[in-house]
Design a protein around this motif. Structure first.
Motif: not given
Length: 110
Positions: A39-42, A51-55, A60-63
């Motif tokens: 939900s936060d990522t969405e 934005a590519d930087g946010v993606i 990295k947060d997911a890893e």
């Protein structure tokens, strides 16, 4: 002698049930954490207009959380809005029971 065996078995089963309960609760907490992360990522990706930087930051947060994130962007719509799809895959396992699966969370992004 018989009461010693019954007492030992009783303590053993109490410990076994407690261990299974703790394992189930920790798996449920991790699954809830992944849903909250989705939900936060969405929210972050949609509000940054893909934005590519946010993606990259969210990947990295997911890893760091032990999951994988993939984002597909489709900006080919004629109205100028960005559309996409987000997929999060994470391990779902209950070690004590020997259950190992990979769960997926899929969300459409607007």
């Amino acid at each position: 002698m018989e009461s010693v065996i019954k007492s030992f078995l009783g303590v053993f089963f109490i410990i076994l049930i407690t261990a299974i309960g703790v394992s189930l609760m920790s798996t449920a907490v991790y699954s809830r954490k992944m849903n909250s992360f989705a939900s936060d990522t969405e929210y972050r990706i949609e509000n940054s207009h893909f934005a590519d930087g946010v993606i990259e930051s969210t990947k990295k947060d997911a890893e760091n959380l032990g999951c994988t994130l993939s984002v597909e962007k489709d900006v080919s719509s004629g109205d100028g809005r960005a559309y996409g799809r987000m997929v999060i895959e994470y391990p779902y396992e209950i070690k004590l029971l020997g259950i190992k699966k990979t769960k997926r969370i899929e969300r459409d992004l607007v």
